[in-house]
Design a protein around this motif. Structure first.
Motif, PDB file in Angstrom:
ATOM      1  N   CYS A  49      20.570  27.687   9.143  1.00  0.00           N
ATOM      2  CA  CYS A  49      20.861  28.386  10.504  1.00  0.00           C
ATOM      3  C   CYS A  49      21.186  26.821  11.081  1.00  0.00           C
ATOM      4  CB  CYS A  49      20.277  29.222  10.676  1.00  0.00           C
ATOM      5  SG  CYS A  49      20.058  30.638  10.004  1.00  0.00           S
ATOM      6  N   GLU A  50      22.164  27.010  12.210  1.00  0.00           N
ATOM      7  CA  GLU A  50      22.606  25.834  13.362  1.00  0.00           C
ATOM      8  C   GLU A  50      21.501  25.312  13.716  1.00  0.00           C
ATOM      9  OE1 GLU A  50      26.424  24.438  13.990  1.00  0.00           O
ATOM     10  OE2 GLU A  50      27.045  26.801  13.969  1.00  0.00           O
ATOM     11  N   ASN A  73      25.799  21.653  19.030  1.00  0.00           N
ATOM     12  CA  ASN A  73      24.972  21.182  17.830  1.00  0.00           C
ATOM     13  C   ASN A  73      25.204  19.337  17.480  1.00  0.00           C
ATOM     14  OD1 ASN A  73      23.153  21.250  16.045  1.00  0.00           O
ATOM     15  ND2 ASN A  73      24.773  22.225  14.376  1.00  0.00           N
ATOM     16  N   ARG A  85      21.704  21.663  10.967  1.00  0.00           N
ATOM     17  CA  ARG A  85      21.019  22.649  10.291  1.00  0.00           C
ATOM     18  C   ARG A  85      19.720  22.955   9.857  1.00  0.00           C
ATOM     19  NH1 ARG A  85      24.675  26.101   9.107  1.00  0.00           N
ATOM     20  NH2 ARG A  85      27.069  25.692  10.146  1.00  0.00           N
ATOM     21  N   ASN A 142      25.385  18.116  14.145  1.00  0.00           N
ATOM     22  CA  ASN A 142      25.207  19.442  12.952  1.00  0.00           C
ATOM     23  C   ASN A 142      24.504  19.655  12.385  1.00  0.00           C
ATOM     24  OD1 ASN A 142      27.122  21.070  11.828  1.00  0.00           O
ATOM     25  ND2 ASN A 142      27.967  19.936   9.907  1.00  0.00           N
TER      26      ASN A 142
END
Length: 325
Positions: A41-42, A52, A57, A55
């Motif tokens: 998930c972010e 975010n 995760r 980016n």
């Protein structure tokens, strides 16, 4: 005029109070716990703006320190994510599980196992196909293609654009090497024949990075699942029928016998046409749908029971013998 000003001030104060009254109550609550990620998930800097930076995760199966949650009935946890700027990030509670909870991480996977002789009929110039013999492991056993976290869009987690570009262009030999023990390398060379073509690098960067932070863990656990299938009556079924045809129903029924009723409905049979004039269907791959928290000793039976039910795939295919016929 003075009276009018007082009335206006009173009205403004009343509106302000009503705004506060109807505003949802969000109260940050401090936690001292660990969070086990179930999905890539972010990791957000802000819940409201969904920003975010970098980016970032989460890495499935990785554990993160928990700083707090956004309210008593939490929808987001605030985690410390190493390497992120800023360090603390918000993630949805649906992305995994607090370590203090008894519930396991619930994640879906697709385990892809190949029948190598059939694959080699379609890719005869591959190094692993040119060297194949009737005595080699892959002549009489299913082999590892990959273990893919689901959904299918769950790929290339925290992978640079350069690595992703090389992988998508099939320039696997140019991908950075990964840290594996000699034992695991030896096992992959036998049980993943595509190792000779750097398939292991492709599988790690595309899929494994969304499974674990450790290539060793990823491949050890994938091999453990492969071994369970080969060592079952499913493996025996394939060996008994080399050179013959099997239907998808026969294969799925054998999964039911080996791993209890319903297991076969989680297996899809993939076929390819032969390259010669006979144009026979050949069984090339089994795609096995699993769900749960995979550990080296997790019974595949448990993962199959929770897996997604899928169509049978191709109706019937040959279990091709080693060598080019």
């Amino acid at each position: 005029m003075q009276k009018l000003k007082k009335c206006l001030l009173l009205a403004i104060s009343l509106c302000f109070c009503l705004t506060l009254w109807y505003r949802p109550a969000y109260a940050f609550i401090t936690l001292n716990d660990q969070f086990v990620a179930g999905q890539a998930c972010e990791a957000l800097e802000s819940i409201r703006s969904k920003t975010n930076p970098g980016n970032i995760r989460l890495t499935p199966q990785k554990t993160y320190p928990v700083v707090g949650k956004n309210r008593d009935n939490a929808s987001y946890y605030l985690l410390k994510v190493e390497g992120a700027q800023p360090l603390t990030r918000w993630v949805s509670v649906q992305c995994g599980q607090l370590l203090g909870s008894s519930a396991p991480v619930d994640q879906a996977y697709l385990l892809a196992l190949s029948w190598q002789p059939s694959f080699c009929e379609t890719k005869p110039t591959k190094p692993e196909c040119q060297s194949q013999t009737a005595q080699r492991f892959d002549a009489t056993n299913l082999v590892l293609h990959g273990l893919w976290p689901q959904p299918r869009t769950n790929i290339y987690c925290n992978v640079s654009n350069d690595i992703e570009r090389l992988d998508k262009n099939n320039q696997w030999s140019q991908l950075p090497p990964i840290n594996l023990s000699q034992e695991t390398r030896n096992a992959l060379a036998v049980k993943m024949p595509g190792f000779a073509s750097n398939l292991h690098l492709h599988e790690w960067y595309k899929h494994g990075t969304c499974y674990s932070e450790s290539p060793e863990e990823y491949f050890q656990e994938a091999i453990a699942l492969l071994d369970q299938v080969n060592n079952s009556s499913v493996g025996d079924l394939f060996v008994r029928n080399i050179g013959n045809f099997l239907s998808a129903n026969e294969i799925r029924n054998q999964f039911d016998e080996a791993f209890h009723d319903g297991a076969g409905s989680k297996v899809q049979v993939q076929c390819e046409r032969d390259i010669d004039e006979d144009k026979n269907n050949m069984v090339v791959e089994l795609q096995i749908n699993l769900r749960g928290n995979i550990q080296p000793d997790t019974p595949i039976e448990t993962l199959l029971q929770a897996g997604q039910t899928v169509p049978a795939g191709c109706t019937r295919g040959e279990i091709d013998p080693a060598g080019f016929n």
